[in-house]
Design a protein around this motif. Sequence first.
Motif, PDB file in Angstrom:
ATOM      1  N   ILE A   1       0.837  -1.206   0.000  1.00  0.00           N
ATOM      2  CA  ILE A   1       0.000   0.000   0.000  1.00  0.00           C
ATOM      3  C   ILE A   1       0.876   1.263   0.000  1.00  0.00           C
ATOM      4  CG2 ILE A   1      -1.710   1.334   1.328  1.00  0.00           C
ATOM      5  CD1 ILE A   1      -2.941  -1.329   2.181  1.00  0.00           C
ATOM      6  N   TRP A   2       1.966   1.211   0.734  1.00  0.00           N
ATOM      7  CA  TRP A   2       2.854   2.369   0.753  1.00  0.00           C
ATOM      8  C   TRP A   2       3.449   2.629  -0.634  1.00  0.00           C
ATOM      9  CZ3 TRP A   2       3.870   6.884   2.037  1.00  0.00           C
ATOM     10  CH2 TRP A   2       5.138   7.453   1.869  1.00  0.00           C
ATOM     11  N   ASP A   3       3.880   1.570  -1.324  1.00  0.00           N
ATOM     12  CA  ASP A   3       4.422   1.747  -2.678  1.00  0.00           C
ATOM     13  C   ASP A   3       3.373   2.378  -3.593  1.00  0.00           C
ATOM     14  OD1 ASP A   3       6.827   0.663  -1.972  1.00  0.00           O
ATOM     15  OD2 ASP A   3       6.446  -1.325  -2.820  1.00  0.00           O
ATOM     16  N   TYR A   4       2.145   1.869  -3.474  1.00  0.00           N
ATOM     17  CA  TYR A   4       1.060   2.394  -4.294  1.00  0.00           C
ATOM     18  C   TYR A   4       0.804   3.865  -3.967  1.00  0.00           C
ATOM     19  CZ  TYR A   4      -3.583   2.876  -6.398  1.00  0.00           C
ATOM     20  OH  TYR A   4      -4.660   3.308  -7.144  1.00  0.00           O
ATOM     21  N   ALA A   5       0.775   4.172  -2.680  1.00  0.00           N
ATOM     22  CA  ALA A   5       0.474   5.545  -2.250  1.00  0.00           C
ATOM     23  C   ALA A   5       1.553   6.516  -2.722  1.00  0.00           C
ATOM     24  CB  ALA A   5       0.335   5.600  -0.735  1.00  0.00           C
ATOM     25  N   ARG A   6       2.789   6.100  -2.579  1.00  0.00           N
ATOM     26  CA  ARG A   6       3.890   6.989  -2.986  1.00  0.00           C
ATOM     27  C   ARG A   6       3.749   7.325  -4.462  1.00  0.00           C
ATOM     28  NH1 ARG A   6       8.987   4.064  -1.598  1.00  0.00           N
ATOM     29  NH2 ARG A   6       8.419   3.301  -3.668  1.00  0.00           N
ATOM     30  N   GLU A   7       3.490   6.276  -5.248  1.00  0.00           N
ATOM     31  CA  GLU A   7       3.423   6.465  -6.695  1.00  0.00           C
ATOM     32  C   GLU A   7       2.162   7.190  -7.160  1.00  0.00           C
ATOM     33  OE1 GLU A   7       3.520   3.615 -10.676  1.00  0.00           O
ATOM     34  OE2 GLU A   7       4.361   2.826  -8.808  1.00  0.00           O
ATOM     35  N   HIS A   8       1.021   6.886  -6.508  1.00  0.00           N
ATOM     36  CA  HIS A   8      -0.260   7.422  -6.998  1.00  0.00           C
ATOM     37  C   HIS A   8      -0.803   8.602  -6.209  1.00  0.00           C
ATOM     38  CE1 HIS A   8      -0.080   3.424  -8.851  1.00  0.00           C
ATOM     39  NE2 HIS A   8      -0.840   3.941  -9.797  1.00  0.00           N
ATOM     40  N   LEU A   9      -0.421   8.726  -4.953  1.00  0.00           N
ATOM     41  CA  LEU A   9      -1.022   9.792  -4.136  1.00  0.00           C
ATOM     42  C   LEU A   9      -0.032  10.896  -3.761  1.00  0.00           C
ATOM     43  CD1 LEU A   9      -3.083   7.491  -1.689  1.00  0.00           C
ATOM     44  CD2 LEU A   9      -3.861   8.492  -3.847  1.00  0.00           C
ATOM     45  N   ILE A  10       1.257  10.599  -3.814  1.00  0.00           N
ATOM     46  CA  ILE A  10       2.241  11.618  -3.425  1.00  0.00           C
ATOM     47  C   ILE A  10       2.979  12.189  -4.640  1.00  0.00           C
ATOM     48  CG2 ILE A  10       4.296  12.119  -2.029  1.00  0.00           C
ATOM     49  CD1 ILE A  10       3.389   9.975  -0.061  1.00  0.00           C
TER      50      ILE A  10
END
Lengths: 209, 209
Positions: free
Chosen positions: B180-189
């Motif tokens: 989830i962190w990898d996804y968030a970094r790429e898509h939300l940050i």
Amino acid sequence: MDNSRTERLDKQFDFFREIDKEKLIERQTYLTGAERRENDAEHAWHMAIMTILLSEYANEKIDVLKTVTMLLIHDLVEIDAGDTYAYDEEGKKTQAVREAKAAERIYGLLPEDQGTKLLALWREFEERRTPEAKFARTMDCIQPLMLNDATEGKSWLEHGIRLSQVLERNANTADGSKEIWDYAREHLIEPNVEKGRLRNDTIFENNLR
Amino acid sequence: MDNSRTERLDKQFDFFREIDKEKLIERQTYLTGAERRENDAEHAWHMAIMTILLSEYANEKIDVLKTVTMLLIHDLVEIDAGDTYAYDEEGKKTQAVREAKAAERIYGLLPEDQGTKLLALWREFEERRTPEAKFARTMDCIQPLMLNDATEGKSWLEHGIRLSQVLERNANTADGSKEIWDYAREHLIEPNVEKGRLRNDTIFENNLR
């Protein structure tokens, strides 16, 4: 991350963003301080905690996580269908059709396996047959009773609600927990009839039936 | 109903009425439509649903009901202690003491067995050691990231938040779920850094350390 994992997460986050709208769906009940009305997300949060702490009174043993999940997601249909007030007889006529359509769209945003599960859980809640659905229904009726009592019947008074309407609305509340229903009748309803916040029409209604 | 049962229910309903106040505790994050800020109860509701649907990505297997309960009740301390903004360094200095005192009062409203359990669960969340606490922390960080991204960084821009602050705030987000962190970094940050909604100070910060 491989593509199928990313696509799955994309769908899940699309759903999470969509359901944010539930926070804007206003109910008729007021918060304890009577400053403003409650919204659907707050209502669901409140009932989830109540379920965790009151499951000991369920008539039949319930799966708490299943019941909590049911309560957290059951009002999402109102994003499309709007809130139908418990005592709005006209609105209730079209409610089932409007909500079924909404359920398919909203739960359908999720990956298929999860969407299918939530849709089934929502239907289970609506059908009120399983111990979890019965208890969830009890919470769905008790939580606004508690807020109405805490706000000196503000929402009841605004709508001129009669005792018979409250009793009819709560016809199935004891199915989830007889003990909670007994407590609610004695502590959340009767004192409000005595204080004139709920119109006492039971004798009239009883004669009519 | 015997007296001890009534007393138990009285305490439980006193707690339910008290926690209603969480609905009035405003956070810094805006709802997806950016019409108004989110409150603590809405935030908890959102995270509870996210936990149920994202538990498959937890680094370690989690007890979902325990994690959901933790998230539903962990912000109740803010009824007394107020919301401390994630980037309010002054407020964070006194946060622990204020919140510990609040936890004792609020969970203490419940019957002793239940109050003790919720207090322990709140402490477990704060300590961030168990799989459930780590995953709950991941949700607590990801949910506002999602809303900030959905509102074009409205709250970040209002407070002039820098990328390094977001990364520091999320130092433990991968502990609950690396995926989830990898996804968030790429898509939300990252997209928000590119669009200038988060001030890109990482090179400066990296040199400083």
